[in-house]
Design an enzyme around this catalytic site. Structure first.
Site, PDB file in Angstrom:
ATOM      1  N   GLU A 105      37.221  45.500  36.435  1.00  0.00           N
ATOM      2  CA  GLU A 105      37.906  45.653  35.149  1.00  0.00           C
ATOM      3  C   GLU A 105      37.070  45.050  34.021  1.00  0.00           C
ATOM      4  OE1 GLU A 105      41.639  44.036  36.446  1.00  0.00           O
ATOM      5  OE2 GLU A 105      41.963  45.834  37.655  1.00  0.00           O
ATOM      6  N   ASN A 116      44.348  37.160  42.375  1.00  0.00           N
ATOM      7  CA  ASN A 116      43.839  37.391  41.022  1.00  0.00           C
ATOM      8  C   ASN A 116      45.000  37.816  40.125  1.00  0.00           C
ATOM      9  OD1 ASN A 116      42.515  38.210  38.728  1.00  0.00           O
ATOM     10  ND2 ASN A 116      41.547  40.006  39.674  1.00  0.00           N
ATOM     11  N   TRP A 117      45.397  36.918  39.237  1.00  0.00           N
ATOM     12  CA  TRP A 117      46.577  37.188  38.398  1.00  0.00           C
ATOM     13  C   TRP A 117      46.280  38.150  37.251  1.00  0.00           C
ATOM     14  CZ3 TRP A 117      49.136  31.687  37.507  1.00  0.00           C
ATOM     15  CH2 TRP A 117      49.465  31.147  38.760  1.00  0.00           C
ATOM     16  N   LYS A 118      45.009  38.359  36.953  1.00  0.00           N
ATOM     17  CA  LYS A 118      44.618  39.232  35.835  1.00  0.00           C
ATOM     18  C   LYS A 118      45.336  38.782  34.552  1.00  0.00           C
ATOM     19  CE  LYS A 118      43.743  42.827  39.183  1.00  0.00           C
ATOM     20  NZ  LYS A 118      43.516  44.219  39.471  1.00  0.00           N
ATOM     21  N   GLY A 166      45.311  41.409  43.982  1.00  0.00           N
ATOM     22  CA  GLY A 166      45.785  41.469  42.601  1.00  0.00           C
ATOM     23  C   GLY A 166      47.302  41.473  42.555  1.00  0.00           C
ATOM     24  N   GLY A 167      47.874  42.654  42.316  1.00  0.00           N
ATOM     25  CA  GLY A 167      49.315  42.804  42.107  1.00  0.00           C
ATOM     26  C   GLY A 167      50.189  42.046  43.093  1.00  0.00           C
ATOM     27  N   GLY A 199      44.625  48.481  42.204  1.00  0.00           N
ATOM     28  CA  GLY A 199      45.839  48.745  41.428  1.00  0.00           C
ATOM     29  C   GLY A 199      46.387  50.150  41.607  1.00  0.00           C
ATOM     30  N   GLU A 254      35.309  45.499  46.409  1.00  0.00           N
ATOM     31  CA  GLU A 254      36.513  46.069  45.806  1.00  0.00           C
ATOM     32  C   GLU A 254      36.224  47.494  45.330  1.00  0.00           C
ATOM     33  OE1 GLU A 254      39.411  42.858  44.488  1.00  0.00           O
ATOM     34  OE2 GLU A 254      38.114  43.241  42.781  1.00  0.00           O
ATOM     35  N   HIS A 295      34.191  41.390  38.079  1.00  0.00           N
ATOM     36  CA  HIS A 295      35.338  42.226  38.479  1.00  0.00           C
ATOM     37  C   HIS A 295      35.195  43.596  37.805  1.00  0.00           C
ATOM     38  CE1 HIS A 295      39.367  43.811  38.890  1.00  0.00           C
ATOM     39  NE2 HIS A 295      39.536  42.944  39.869  1.00  0.00           N
ATOM     40  N   SER A 307      44.524  46.893  46.462  1.00  0.00           N
ATOM     41  CA  SER A 307      45.850  47.255  46.977  1.00  0.00           C
ATOM     42  C   SER A 307      46.207  46.581  48.306  1.00  0.00           C
ATOM     43  CB  SER A 307      45.987  48.780  47.102  1.00  0.00           C
ATOM     44  OG  SER A 307      45.878  49.393  45.827  1.00  0.00           O
TER      45      SER A 307
HETATM   46  P1  PGA Z   1      45.106  44.994  43.399  1.00  0.00           P
HETATM   47  O1  PGA Z   1      43.870  44.308  42.621  1.00  0.00           O
HETATM   48  O2  PGA Z   1      45.365  44.163  44.620  1.00  0.00           O
HETATM   49  O3  PGA Z   1      46.239  44.971  42.420  1.00  0.00           O
HETATM   50  O4  PGA Z   1      44.676  46.368  43.755  1.00  0.00           O
HETATM   51  C1  PGA Z   1      42.799  43.754  43.323  1.00  0.00           C
HETATM   52  C2  PGA Z   1      41.814  43.157  42.350  1.00  0.00           C
HETATM   53  O5  PGA Z   1      41.621  43.710  41.269  1.00  0.00           O
HETATM   54  O6  PGA Z   1      41.203  42.117  42.630  1.00  0.00           O
END
Ligand code: PGA
Length: 254
Positions: free
Chosen positions: A100, A14-16, A236-237, A176, A170, A98, A215
């Site tokens: 966020e 997930n590049w966000k 994500g990251g 994050g 999640e 998600h 994470s």
């Molecule tokens: P993260 O994000 O791996 O940076 O914690 C995961 C996500 O939001 O899908």
């Protein structure tokens, strides 16, 4: 619950809010997909780079997912994108709910109740995200939260179509933050989610893929992905580096 060997691992990046079209093209170039990986792979670029990824990854087996989608096909919904607009681009699926988007964009379980079937009807694979906050976990309300999120979002999906939905557990406190859930926490929560699906259909519970997200990194992926109910990861990251992302995929399907 006993693992079903037919559940192929799925690792999705997930590049966000990352990825200009040029960065997306470069990323696709650098993502070397190994033919012998026994995992499915996907990326979630921003809307503006979806077509770049569809074009560059076509034929590689890497799926392309949008990060959101509106439930209606058309109407006065400024700034929104429909399922049909995504399929027209050749997109394979969409991440829905998600945390966020729940936090910053007022995404609700009620809207997800329409988004999940709308995605399925359009031929998109929905990745439904659920998870508790830190306060909910401390108050021992994790299961209550997961139950309401899963039951409400899947309410309008028929039992037959439940296996087509991917669910991502999640925990918000792990996203994050570098604070990854222990393998036991991930396994327990995901087994609980599988049991919730099992309340609707035993067959669907055996077939539905449930991912862990929060994470995930190359050095912690293997032990989480080794848990019997964990069918993959939403990353994500760590997915922004194609090399590290490939290491996570290799950990899922050595
Ligand atoms: P993260 O994000 O791996 O940076 O914690 C995961 C996500 O939001 O899908």
């Amino acid at each position: 619950m006993t693992p079903d060997v037919s559940r192929r691992p799925l690792i999705v990046g997930n590049w966000k809010l990352w990825g200009t079209r040029a960065q997306a093209a470069d990323y696709c170039e650098r993502l070397s997909v190994q033919a012998d990986w026994s995992a499915d792979l996907g990326v979630c670029p921003p809307f503006t780079a979806l077509d770049v990824c569809v074009e560059r990854l076509g034929g590689s087996g890497v799926a392309v997912y949008a990060q959101n989608m509106h439930q209606e096909s058309t109407g006065a919904f400024t700034g929104e994108v429909s399922a049909e607009m995504l399929t027209e681009l050749g997109v394979d699926g969409a991440v829905l709910g998600h945390s966020e988007r729940r936090q910053y964009n007022c995404e609700t379980d009620r809207a997800l109740q329409d988004k999940v079937p709308a995605a399925l009807d359009a031929g998109l694979e929905p990745i439904l995200c659920v998870g508790e906050s830190e306060e909910e976990r401390e108050r021992d309300e994790t299961q209550r939260r997961l139950r309401s999120q899963v039951q409400e979002a899947l309410e309008k999906v028929s039992d037959e179509r439940l296996p087509e939905v991917v669910i991502a557990y999640e925990p918000i406190w792990a996203i994050g933050t570098g604070k990854v859930a222990t393998p036991e926490i991930a396994q327990d929560a995901i087994a609980f989610i599988r049991a919730l699906v099992g309340d609707r259909s035993r067959d669907a519970a055996q077939a539905v893929r449930i991912l862990y997200g929060g994470s995930v990194k190359p050095d912690n992926a293997a032990e989480i992905l080794a848990q019997p109910d964990v069918d993959g990861a939403l990353v994500g990251g760590a997915s922004l580096d194609p090399k590290g992302f490939a290491e996570i995929v290799a950990a899922a399907a050595p």
